[in-house]
Design a protein around this motif. Structure first.
Motif, mmCIF file in Angstrom:
data_model
loop_
_atom_site.group_PDB
_atom_site.id
_atom_site.type_symbol
_atom_site.label_atom_id
_atom_site.label_comp_id
_atom_site.label_asym_id
_atom_site.label_seq_id
_atom_site.Cartn_x
_atom_site.Cartn_y
_atom_site.Cartn_z
ATOM 1 N N THR A 7 -22.853 -19.347 12.490
ATOM 2 C CA THR A 7 -22.465 -18.269 13.412
ATOM 3 C C THR A 7 -22.197 -17.023 12.562
ATOM 4 O O THR A 7 -21.701 -17.137 11.442
ATOM 5 N N GLY A 8 -22.572 -15.866 13.087
ATOM 6 C CA GLY A 8 -22.392 -14.642 12.298
ATOM 7 C C GLY A 8 -23.369 -14.562 11.146
ATOM 8 O O GLY A 8 -23.105 -13.912 10.122
ATOM 9 N N SER A 10 -25.976 -12.904 10.793
ATOM 10 C CA SER A 10 -26.582 -11.588 10.520
ATOM 11 C C SER A 10 -25.603 -10.651 9.825
ATOM 12 O O SER A 10 -25.918 -9.479 9.605
ATOM 13 N N GLY A 14 -23.041 -14.129 6.033
ATOM 14 C CA GLY A 14 -23.972 -14.935 6.830
ATOM 15 C C GLY A 14 -25.418 -14.749 6.386
ATOM 16 O O GLY A 14 -26.158 -15.727 6.250
ATOM 17 N N ASN A 30 -29.228 -19.263 13.649
ATOM 18 C CA ASN A 30 -28.222 -18.221 13.473
ATOM 19 C C ASN A 30 -27.746 -17.739 14.847
ATOM 20 O O ASN A 30 -28.525 -17.210 15.632
ATOM 21 N N ASP A 32 -25.582 -15.087 16.617
ATOM 22 C CA ASP A 32 -24.928 -13.820 16.286
ATOM 23 C C ASP A 32 -24.961 -12.875 17.490
ATOM 24 O O ASP A 32 -25.967 -12.769 18.184
ATOM 25 N N LYS A 33 -23.856 -12.187 17.686
ATOM 26 C CA LYS A 33 -23.763 -11.210 18.786
ATOM 27 C C LYS A 33 -24.504 -9.918 18.443
ATOM 28 O O LYS A 33 -24.716 -9.071 19.290
ATOM 29 N N SER A 38 -23.827 -6.227 12.087
ATOM 30 C CA SER A 38 -24.936 -7.132 11.778
ATOM 31 C C SER A 38 -26.054 -6.328 11.140
ATOM 32 O O SER A 38 -26.190 -5.136 11.412
ATOM 33 N N LYS A 55 -29.312 -14.540 19.963
ATOM 34 C CA LYS A 55 -28.276 -13.535 20.213
ATOM 35 C C LYS A 55 -27.276 -14.117 21.211
ATOM 36 O O LYS A 55 -27.636 -14.438 22.349
ATOM 37 N N ALA A 80 -18.830 -15.990 12.352
ATOM 38 C CA ALA A 80 -18.810 -14.903 13.343
ATOM 39 C C ALA A 80 -17.403 -14.335 13.410
ATOM 40 O O ALA A 80 -16.450 -15.061 13.660
#
Ligand SMILES: NC(=O)c1ccc[n+]([C@@H]2O[C@H](COP(=O)([O-])OP(=O)(O)OC[C@H]3O[C@@H](n4cnc5c(N)ncnc54)[C@H](O)[C@@H]3O)[C@@H](O)[C@H]2O)c1
Length: 340
Positions: A7-8, A10, A14, A30, A32-33, A38, A55, A80
């Motif tokens: 998680t996280g 990007s 990470g 991966n 990631d938000k 990022s 995403k 993340a």
């Protein structure tokens, strides 16, 4: 191919961890938000055969649960997070949402999945900042948590949740408490890439207060190796400090960086001068980890000496100028963390 979730993936650490795991031939998912922090530059790897970017906000419980259920990873590295202390001073809410609630959602998914016999190991990534100001000596894993900023308090809160799930629900998890990282792909609001970027662009070098605050520095590649070691050998339920033992005052670090750049023939412009600026409210004076546990019990040790790592980092930012060029300047140039 075996699956691993990051998680996280990007973000700064990470991106490096994803690279590390892909090289080891795992299939990396991966989650990631894709917040401001990022990096789109690193997303170039998205066409790799053994990599998938999804995403997702880790607060999306249903989606998170389904992804973990579908991919059945061996391990989840939870990176993340909202990570910039100054931003946590201006607006703590996102830090609580992602760092505490997001971790809670992840833990809940893992608790429910245990009932379906899906039990990936969780490596939860925390920080040395949870121990607060270390005036003397070094903090070991038994040192009490005394976070000073909303950022470090949110990280401490998440750690307590992870520990409670380990004890109450027998979750298979370990925690890493690492010191300051440096290396490729770090967002330029953080000290080292900010200074490198300012040196390249003939800008002042802003240093908080008189630059006497001390931090312990580790190269991100060493951190990635430590995280992988924690997955392979970390004892379930335990925390591990991950440090290099190399502490530097901020002012000395910036001077060292200038020296490294000069030695490489990088032109230091007339405007590139150290400028002391107003201190961060609640600024911890010193962090310093005692990392004997991981050194002795898991036989991990950092390999990259600071001077060498710093030089290689400068070379990376020189060769990858587009990394910072692609980031909107408004996202990193404005001084934050002074609103009270
Ligand atoms: N950088 C350091 O020096 C350092 C030191 C010790 C510990 N840590 C910890 O390591 C972890 C990673 O740090 P970093 O420096 O790589 O951070 P970063 O800010 O560079 O990256 C964080 C990543 O998390 C993603 N993210 C944020 N909120 C999310 C959400 N709700 N759902 C999914 N993804 C989300 C962002 O988009 C970004 O890609 C953090 O937990 C941090 O506390 C960092």
């Amino acid at each position: 191919m075996k699956n691993i979730i990051v998680t996280g993936g990007s973000g700064f650490i990470g991106s490096n961890l994803v690279n590390y795991l892909i090289k080891k031939r795992y299939f990396v998912i991966n989650l990631d938000k894709l917040t401001y922090a990022s990096n789109k530059y690193h997303n170039k790897i998205r066409n790799k055969r053994n990599y998938k970017l999804i995403k997702i906000d880790i607060n999306n419980k249903n989606k998170l649960f389904k992804i973990i259920k579908r991919h059945k990873p061996l391990v989840i590295f939870n990176l993340a997070a909202e990570t910039h202390v100054d931003r946590s001073i201006d607006g703590p809410e996102n830090f609580i949402k992602t760092n505490i609630n997001g971790t809670f959602n992840l833990l809940e998914s893992l608790r429910l999945l245990q009932k379906k016999n899906i039990r990936p190991k969780l490596v939860h990534i925390s920080t040395d900042e949870v121990y607060g100001d270390i005036k003397n000596g070094r903090s070991d894993e038994f040192y009490q948590y005394q976070p000073s900023s909303p950022y470090s308090a949110s990280k401490a809160g998440a750690d307590h949740l992870v520990k409670s799930y380990i004890r109450t629900y027998k979750l298979n998890a370990v925690i890493s408490n690492c010191c300051n990282n440096y290396g490729p792909y770090q967002f330029p609001e953080k000290l080292i890439p900010k200074m490198i970027s300012n040196i390249f662009n003939n800008k002042e070098l802003p240093v908080y207060a008189k630059g006497q605050n001390s931090r312990e520095w580790i190269h991100v590649f060493d951190h990635c190796e430590a995280l992988f070691t924690l997955y392979l050998k970390g004892k379930n339920g335990e925390s591990y400090n991950v440090g290099s033992g190399t502490n530097l005052k901020n002012i000395d670090l910036v001077k060292k960086l200038l020296k490294v750049c000069k030695s490489m023939g990088i032109r230091i412009g007339k405007k590139t001068k150290i400028k002391f600026v107003k201190d961060r409210p609640g600024h911890d004076f010193r962090y310093a980890l005692n990392s004997k546990k991981i050194l002795k019990k898991l036989k991990w040790k950092p390999k990259i000496y600071f001077e060498k790592g710093l030089k290689e980092t400068v070379i990376w930012y020189l060769k990858n100028k587009n990394f910072i060029k692609n980031i909107p300047r408004a996202n990193y140039l404005k001084r934050l963390g002074l609103k009270l």
